[in-house]
Design a protein around this motif. Structure first.
Motif, PDB file in Angstrom:
ATOM      1  N   VAL A 199      48.312  36.540  37.769  1.00 50.41           N
ATOM      2  CA  VAL A 199      47.786  37.438  38.794  1.00 50.41           C
ATOM      3  C   VAL A 199      46.363  37.885  38.474  1.00 50.41           C
ATOM      4  CG1 VAL A 199      48.115  39.691  39.860  1.00 50.41           C
ATOM      5  CG2 VAL A 199      50.064  38.245  39.463  1.00 50.41           C
ATOM      6  N   SER A 200      46.068  38.089  37.182  1.00 52.77           N
ATOM      7  CA  SER A 200      44.740  38.597  36.827  1.00 52.77           C
ATOM      8  C   SER A 200      43.645  37.550  37.016  1.00 52.77           C
ATOM      9  CB  SER A 200      44.750  39.071  35.377  1.00 52.77           C
ATOM     10  OG  SER A 200      45.295  38.070  34.563  1.00 52.77           O
ATOM     11  N   ALA A 203      42.242  36.532  41.438  1.00 54.90           N
ATOM     12  CA  ALA A 203      41.133  37.122  42.188  1.00 54.90           C
ATOM     13  C   ALA A 203      39.863  36.300  42.039  1.00 54.90           C
ATOM     14  CB  ALA A 203      40.895  38.546  41.721  1.00 54.90           C
ATOM     15  N   ASN A 207      37.973  34.594  45.118  1.00 51.75           N
ATOM     16  CA  ASN A 207      36.607  34.990  45.452  1.00 51.75           C
ATOM     17  C   ASN A 207      35.678  33.787  45.440  1.00 51.75           C
ATOM     18  OD1 ASN A 207      37.262  37.677  45.760  1.00 51.75           O
ATOM     19  ND2 ASN A 207      36.847  38.196  43.625  1.00 51.75           N
ATOM     20  N   ALA A 228      50.176  39.389  50.785  1.00 48.68           N
ATOM     21  CA  ALA A 228      49.199  40.357  50.277  1.00 48.68           C
ATOM     22  C   ALA A 228      47.856  39.662  50.040  1.00 48.68           C
ATOM     23  CB  ALA A 228      49.697  40.989  48.985  1.00 48.68           C
ATOM     24  N   LYS A 231      45.910  38.872  53.268  1.00 44.33           N
ATOM     25  CA  LYS A 231      45.183  39.965  53.886  1.00 44.33           C
ATOM     26  C   LYS A 231      43.740  40.004  53.437  1.00 44.33           C
ATOM     27  CE  LYS A 231      45.188  44.818  54.854  1.00 44.33           C
ATOM     28  NZ  LYS A 231      45.831  46.101  54.756  1.00 44.33           N
ATOM     29  N   HIS A 232      43.539  39.743  52.134  1.00 45.08           N
ATOM     30  CA  HIS A 232      42.197  39.875  51.579  1.00 45.08           C
ATOM     31  C   HIS A 232      41.371  38.618  51.687  1.00 45.08           C
ATOM     32  CE1 HIS A 232      43.191  43.809  49.948  1.00 45.08           C
ATOM     33  NE2 HIS A 232      44.353  43.308  49.624  1.00 45.08           N
TER      34      HIS A 232
ATOM     35  N   LEU B 253      44.279  44.989  34.849  1.00 43.29           N
ATOM     36  CA  LEU B 253      45.452  44.302  35.402  1.00 43.29           C
ATOM     37  C   LEU B 253      45.899  44.954  36.703  1.00 43.29           C
ATOM     38  CD1 LEU B 253      48.084  43.526  32.604  1.00 43.29           C
ATOM     39  CD2 LEU B 253      46.737  41.924  33.929  1.00 43.29           C
ATOM     40  N   ALA B 256      43.561  44.140  39.528  1.00 45.87           N
ATOM     41  CA  ALA B 256      43.533  42.740  39.973  1.00 45.87           C
ATOM     42  C   ALA B 256      44.617  42.460  40.994  1.00 45.87           C
ATOM     43  CB  ALA B 256      43.726  41.818  38.768  1.00 45.87           C
ATOM     44  N   PHE B 257      45.511  43.406  41.186  1.00 47.46           N
ATOM     45  CA  PHE B 257      46.632  43.170  42.062  1.00 47.46           C
ATOM     46  C   PHE B 257      46.272  43.415  43.517  1.00 47.46           C
ATOM     47  CE2 PHE B 257      50.818  42.026  41.085  1.00 47.46           C
ATOM     48  CZ  PHE B 257      51.467  42.144  42.291  1.00 47.46           C
ATOM     49  N   PRO B 258      46.371  42.400  44.383  1.00 46.69           N
ATOM     50  CA  PRO B 258      46.012  42.629  45.782  1.00 46.69           C
ATOM     51  C   PRO B 258      47.082  43.487  46.447  1.00 46.69           C
ATOM     52  CG  PRO B 258      46.887  40.415  45.533  1.00 46.69           C
ATOM     53  CD  PRO B 258      46.855  41.022  44.160  1.00 46.69           C
ATOM     54  N   THR B 259      46.674  44.554  47.108  1.00 50.01           N
ATOM     55  CA  THR B 259      47.668  45.394  47.765  1.00 50.01           C
ATOM     56  C   THR B 259      47.768  44.998  49.223  1.00 50.01           C
ATOM     57  OG1 THR B 259      45.924  46.981  48.101  1.00 50.01           O
ATOM     58  CG2 THR B 259      47.460  47.428  46.321  1.00 50.01           C
ATOM     59  N   ILE B 260      49.008  45.023  49.703  1.00 53.40           N
ATOM     60  CA  ILE B 260      49.202  44.618  51.084  1.00 53.40           C
ATOM     61  C   ILE B 260      48.849  45.757  52.036  1.00 53.40           C
ATOM     62  CG2 ILE B 260      51.654  45.212  51.140  1.00 53.40           C
ATOM     63  CD1 ILE B 260      51.592  42.292  52.747  1.00 53.40           C
ATOM     64  N   GLU B 263      42.884  48.898  52.676  1.00 48.03           N
ATOM     65  CA  GLU B 263      41.729  48.177  53.197  1.00 48.03           C
ATOM     66  C   GLU B 263      41.652  46.748  52.703  1.00 48.03           C
ATOM     67  OE1 GLU B 263      40.425  50.923  55.476  1.00 48.03           O
ATOM     68  OE2 GLU B 263      38.723  49.712  54.869  1.00 48.03           O
ATOM     69  N   LYS B 264      41.005  45.931  53.500  1.00 45.81           N
ATOM     70  CA  LYS B 264      40.695  44.568  53.063  1.00 45.81           C
ATOM     71  C   LYS B 264      39.499  44.690  52.130  1.00 45.81           C
ATOM     72  CE  LYS B 264      39.315  40.051  54.873  1.00 45.81           C
ATOM     73  NZ  LYS B 264      39.548  39.098  55.948  1.00 45.81           N
ATOM     74  N   VAL B 265      39.677  44.313  50.866  1.00 41.18           N
ATOM     75  CA  VAL B 265      38.580  44.448  49.898  1.00 41.18           C
ATOM     76  C   VAL B 265      38.354  43.131  49.176  1.00 41.18           C
ATOM     77  CG1 VAL B 265      38.958  46.893  49.418  1.00 41.18           C
ATOM     78  CG2 VAL B 265      40.219  45.194  48.120  1.00 41.18           C
ATOM     79  N   ARG B 266      37.247  43.073  48.488  1.00 42.73           N
ATOM     80  CA  ARG B 266      37.000  41.915  47.644  1.00 42.73           C
ATOM     81  C   ARG B 266      37.859  42.123  46.390  1.00 42.73           C
ATOM     82  NH1 ARG B 266      33.444  37.573  47.210  1.00 42.73           N
ATOM     83  NH2 ARG B 266      32.900  37.040  45.075  1.00 42.73           N
ATOM     84  N   LEU B 267      38.688  41.133  46.073  1.00 40.86           N
ATOM     85  CA  LEU B 267      39.619  41.291  44.960  1.00 40.86           C
ATOM     86  C   LEU B 267      38.883  41.390  43.630  1.00 40.86           C
ATOM     87  CD1 LEU B 267      42.104  38.596  46.213  1.00 40.86           C
ATOM     88  CD2 LEU B 267      42.497  41.040  46.214  1.00 40.86           C
ATOM     89  N   ALA B 268      39.436  42.208  42.729  1.00 36.27           N
ATOM     90  CA  ALA B 268      38.809  42.390  41.416  1.00 36.27           C
ATOM     91  C   ALA B 268      39.546  41.574  40.381  1.00 36.27           C
ATOM     92  CB  ALA B 268      38.865  43.858  41.033  1.00 36.27           C
ATOM     93  N   SER B 269      38.827  41.052  39.402  1.00 38.22           N
ATOM     94  CA  SER B 269      39.526  40.373  38.314  1.00 38.22           C
ATOM     95  C   SER B 269      38.870  40.791  37.007  1.00 38.22           C
ATOM     96  CB  SER B 269      39.461  38.868  38.489  1.00 38.22           C
ATOM     97  OG  SER B 269      38.141  38.426  38.330  1.00 38.22           O
TER      98      SER B 269
END
Lengths: 332, 319
Positions: A199-200, A203, A207, A228, A231-232, B253, B256-260, B263-269
């Motif tokens: 999962v980590s 992203a 991206n 999930a 959505k992004h 960690l 980094a978890f995409p939430t359903i 807001e629609k955001v740029r995912l972080a890692s």
């Protein structure tokens, strides 16, 4: 659905793929019928330039088969596939060959999709060589380096010499993207490209995909079972169940205001990293067999709102509000 | 609260041609009856090594170099193979990752469960074992008549349940589940995890759940241990850790978890990669990737220390 082929890079109409099942000798004597797996059973949707469309669904929904049909890796049983306005559903292999420069795929498994005996350079160079689009070795190498830079595997000279087993899962998927984008395709199918990664790490790969799409104006069909992530990442999402599209809408609309009971069930089942949150009202049962899908609406056997009409009549996919389509008798 | 498993300073290395791979070091935690501990971390952090160490089924080259594994008070580390055999399955059972594909395709599910029972309890006759297999399937929500099915006649979710049934065949006190959610669709995954929660409550089972997916740990476990590069960096009550993750790695960690919902955001890692465990970074192993790194982080390894009044421990110089 809209008739203007012009705005869609890829568009499918009433697409079907039925796989015949080979039965034992006695069974074919006794039952004279042909038994088929109706993996994809009449779907229609389109992808515009620079758009990321999600195909979401569980195993057995037909989404991977749809992805393969879009790229003509398999021939449809019925229906049309319009690529840049031209129906490619019935084209032969030789006619498809030149089209393949414009359509590519990224597979799910970063451990299986790269040949372990080929160097990274050879893996990424392969499409260029097969399509014969480079004049000489230097050009091949230049294109490989540029592709590796595009996926942030730098310095490319160093990565070119390595072999897949020396790279992590995330790095391998970057190589898969480099290979898919090196010919500058118009259309890419990404089949669950991050579901086998931690999962980590997901992203950064997602991206990367979004950045590549924006930079190159490519259209992407993103196959996933994870709403999930859709959505992004996706602009629009089509939810599939047992070979049919149940709902299509913009990703925000679909997640925030899902109309189809199946979409609602999928969203309720999405896990959340919060101990206080409990996945609510998870529907029971599992997906029925695509050999004998339920009559009427395919979801009726698990639907909390099923009524008489759902058992006898299959609901058509209708536009309930702008760009939001649902196939459900609650809305017809 | 009776402790079923207590691991103290477990250190497991793998011997390779290039030297010792320091896969797990100084790992300590406890699991009580009816409680689930989640071990979370990326691939390669050592969590599966810990699980294999507990059951002493490490692959060739794996060696427990230090530490104690107290199962109901008995230290498993010095036990002989023959004594360990009495502990495996009957005391501690394990459900491996993707193991639902590990059923033998040419034998019926029921026969495979019966085999597991008879190997570990030789005095049970076939009829009694069959009865047990049927009630085990019922326990996990599969119709008992399906003991006569072959694995291919079960869906993926059902095979996972059958596997859990097989793991419970000898009434273990502790169940280890390695990545129980992977390779399952979300709806089936939710059903399977609910099953595990119910079994934990109904049977008073102690559980260790291993996953890189924080959400399934949050959903099922009361305690959490976050592992990074062979070390536990944060440990304590799940509520405390998710509400206020302290270690920068845990924070990464969770982000980094995409939430359903939302807001629609740029995912972080988390930028960078886990280190090579043949030559891990000095002192705090997370220092090359840490956004808050200080000089001391490269020189002195931070000990796991209690923070605040609740059950919450963190190994970080920020605290």
């Amino acid at each position: 659905m809209s008739e203007e082929n012009g705005e869609f890079v890829v568009r499918v109409e009433n697409l079907k793929k039925h796989f015949p099942l080979r039965k034992g000798f006695f069974e074919t004597l006794v039952t004279r019928q042909d038994i088929t797996v109706k993996a994809v059973d009449g779907i229609s949707f389109g992808v515009r330039k620079g758009e990321i469309v999600g195909l979401a669904g569980e195993s057995g929904s037909g989404k991977t088969t749809t992805g393969r049909l879009l790229l003509r890796l398999t021939k449809p049983t019925e229906g049309s596939i319009f690529f840049d306005g031209k129906d490619i559903a019935k084209l032969g292999d030789s006619e498809l060959r030149s089209l393949r420069r414009d359509m590519q795929i990224v597979f799910q498994d970063p451990f299986e999709s790269l040949d372990p005996r080929m160097s990274i350079k050879e893996i990424v160079a392969e499409p260029v060589r097969v399509q014969k689009v480079a004049r000489n070795e230097e050009e091949v190498e230049e294109r490989v380096k540029e592709a590796l830079r595009d996926v942030e595997l730098v310095p490319p000279e160093e990565f070119m010499m390595r072999f897949p087993h020396e790279l992590s899962g995330g790095q391998r998927q970057r190589v898969a993207f480099a290979r898919a984008f090196i010919l500058g395709p118009k259309f890419v199918v990404a089949d669950e490209p991050v579901s086998m990664l931690d999962v980590s790490i997901r992203a950064e790969i997602l991206n990367l995909m979004i950045d590549l799409v924006q930079k190159k104006g490519v259209s992407v069909v993103f196959i996933t079972h994870d709403l999930a992530v859709s959505k992004h990442v996706c602009d629009r999402v089509a939810v599939m169940y047992l070979g049919k599209v149940m709902e299509t809408a913009s990703s925000a609309k679909l997640i925030d205001l899902p109309l189809h009971p199946y979409t609602q069930a999928l969203i309720a089942a999405v896990p959340v990293p919060d101990p206080a949150y409990r996945r609510s009202a998870v529907i029971s049962g599992e997906i029925p067999s695509p050999v004998n899908p339920p009559a009427g609406c395919r979801f009726h056997t698990r639907c909390p709102f099923a009524h008489q009409r759902c058992i006898s009549e299959e609901p058509p996919l209708v536009e309930v509000e702008k760009e939001h389509f649902v196939a459900c008798h609650l809305y017809t | 609260m009776s402790t079923v498993l207590e691991v103290q300073n477990l250190t497991t290395h793998y011997s390779t041609l290039r030297g010792w791979v320091r896969a797990a070091e100084n790992v300590s935690f406890t699991v009580a009856k009816g409680q689930a501990l989640g071990i979370a971390g990326e691939s390669g952090c050592g969590k599966t090594t810990v699980a294999l160490s507990i059951l002493k089924i490490l692959p060739q080259g794996g060696r427990i170099r230090k530490g104690k594994i107290l199962f109901e008070g008995l230290d498993l580390v010095p036990l002989s193979d023959e004594s360990m055999r009495k502990v495996r399955w009957k005391g501690i059972a394990i459900v491996f990752q993707g193991a639902m594909n590990a059923f033998n395709p040419v034998y019926k599910i029921g026969d495979q469960i019966i085999e597991a029972i008879q190997i570990h309890e030789s005095d049970v006759d076939k009829r009694a074992a069959l009865e047990r297999a049927r009630s085990l399937l019922e326990l996990v929500g599969v119709e008992p008549d399906r003991v006569d099915n072959y694995p291919h006649e079960f869906s993926g979710g059902m095979r996972q349940r059958a596997l859990i049934a097989m793991a419970l065949a000898a009434n273990p006190k502790l169940l280890i589940a390695d990545e129980p959610g992977t390779a399952l669709d979300v709806i089936v995954q939710a059903q399977t995890l609910k099953l595990l929660r119910d079994l934990k409550d109904k049977l008073g089972l102690a559980m260790v759940m291993i996953s890189h997916d924080l959400s399934i740990i949050a959903e099922t476990c009361e305690k959490v241990a976050i592992m990074y590069a062979g070390h536990i960096v944060e440990y304590g009550d799940a509520d405390a850790i998710f509400k206020e993750p302290l270690h920068p790695y845990t924070q990464g960690l969770v982000k980094a978890f995409p939430t359903i919902h939302g807001e629609k955001v740029r995912l972080a890692s988390i930028p960078g990669q886990p280190p090579d465990l043949l030559n891990p970074p000095p002192a705090c192993r997370f220092n090359p990737r840490c956004p808050f790194v200080m000089d001391v982080c490269k020189k002195i390894e931070p000990p796991l220390e209690k923070v605040g009044s609740g059950e919450h421990y963190v190994a970080c110089h920020l605290y």
